[in-house]
Design an enzyme around this catalytic site. Sequence first.
Site, mmCIF file in Angstrom:
data_model
loop_
_atom_site.group_PDB
_atom_site.id
_atom_site.type_symbol
_atom_site.label_atom_id
_atom_site.label_comp_id
_atom_site.label_asym_id
_atom_site.label_seq_id
_atom_site.Cartn_x
_atom_site.Cartn_y
_atom_site.Cartn_z
ATOM 1 N N LYS A 287 -26.641 -99.753 -38.311
ATOM 2 C CA LYS A 287 -26.730 -99.787 -36.845
ATOM 3 C C LYS A 287 -25.342 -99.806 -36.214
ATOM 4 O O LYS A 287 -25.076 -99.088 -35.244
ATOM 5 C CB LYS A 287 -27.529 -101.023 -36.396
ATOM 6 C CG LYS A 287 -29.012 -100.911 -36.722
ATOM 7 C CD LYS A 287 -29.705 -102.261 -36.709
ATOM 8 C CE LYS A 287 -31.130 -102.118 -37.234
ATOM 9 N NZ LYS A 287 -31.796 -103.399 -37.477
ATOM 10 N N GLN B 135 -32.543 -109.466 -35.795
ATOM 11 C CA GLN B 135 -32.843 -108.912 -37.120
ATOM 12 C C GLN B 135 -33.900 -109.756 -37.836
ATOM 13 O O GLN B 135 -33.757 -110.963 -37.963
ATOM 14 C CB GLN B 135 -31.553 -108.861 -37.951
ATOM 15 C CG GLN B 135 -31.646 -108.087 -39.230
ATOM 16 C CD GLN B 135 -31.802 -106.593 -39.031
ATOM 17 O OE1 GLN B 135 -31.215 -105.999 -38.131
ATOM 18 N NE2 GLN B 135 -32.612 -105.969 -39.850
ATOM 19 N N ASP C 174 -36.263 -103.387 -29.647
ATOM 20 C CA ASP C 174 -37.221 -103.350 -30.759
ATOM 21 C C ASP C 174 -38.648 -103.152 -30.242
ATOM 22 O O ASP C 174 -39.559 -102.889 -31.027
ATOM 23 C CB ASP C 174 -37.157 -104.662 -31.565
ATOM 24 C CG ASP C 174 -36.633 -104.445 -32.978
ATOM 25 O OD1 ASP C 174 -36.543 -103.278 -33.409
ATOM 26 O OD2 ASP C 174 -36.328 -105.435 -33.654
#
Length: 280
Positions: free
Chosen positions: A48, A92, A115
């Site tokens: 990322k 995460q 997300d």
Amino acid sequence: MVEMNGKVLRDKKLTELKEKIGTLDCKLGLAVIQVGQDEASKVYVKQKEKLALELGYKFIHKVFDENVEQDKLIRYIKKLNKDDCIDGILVQMPLPNHLDSSLIQNTVDSYKDVDGLTFINAGRLVQGMPSLVPCTPKGIIDMLDYHQIGLEGANVVVIGRSILVGKPIATLLSNRNATVVLTHSKTKNLGEITKNADIIIAAVGKAGFVTADMVKDGAVVIDVGINRIDGKLYGDVDFPTVKDKCSYITPVPGGVGPMTVCELMNNVYEAHMLRKKAGK
């Protein structure tokens, strides 16, 4: 049989994204929060970071100790929510057991939820409203569209009902007028159900789970699985036998995987535009 190469589409979409970013008068920002030193998480965050920096994004990688108190983590997320230089916030997963994953995900401002996991974005998705959509399902839809695979009226079987892949992809397909069957570990006669599918999406987390006898001739098979065995990656589909029955199939690696990080970077841009439109 056409092998659906995610890298080709990823590169095309990133070129388009760079053009859109070039029209902005500000630098976009992405913050990734990691708790603990999980090796797989480190690899994903590195991917990322690499792509974010290539695109010219500001990138923050905040690592907390594995035993971090929940309140401390929540305070940091709230600080990022107020930071105008940050357009996207990603926590995460997985988180250690002492933390409430749902509470933490829903602390993220829905306009920065790249997300697509907050209750607000999940609700907007179900209602067919503009929302931030989970990256992997979004990548699957883009791959199907890129290969001009018709969704309206198609019989689609989704294997796996996770909030990250199974449920959102089922909703996205339903919003596109596909007929969707969402299957899971308690589904009876799964093979009989999948044999009637025009499109099968496997997101179950078991290597080689989908076998040739579960697939009808000419079906489209999307393999979301990433299973590491003896240092090698395998999908949820038994690729060597299933590929001969398909019209289209995604390989592992190199299929859906490359699309996921690309869609995350797209979501940072989308988040910025949605927030701007809402005057946030």
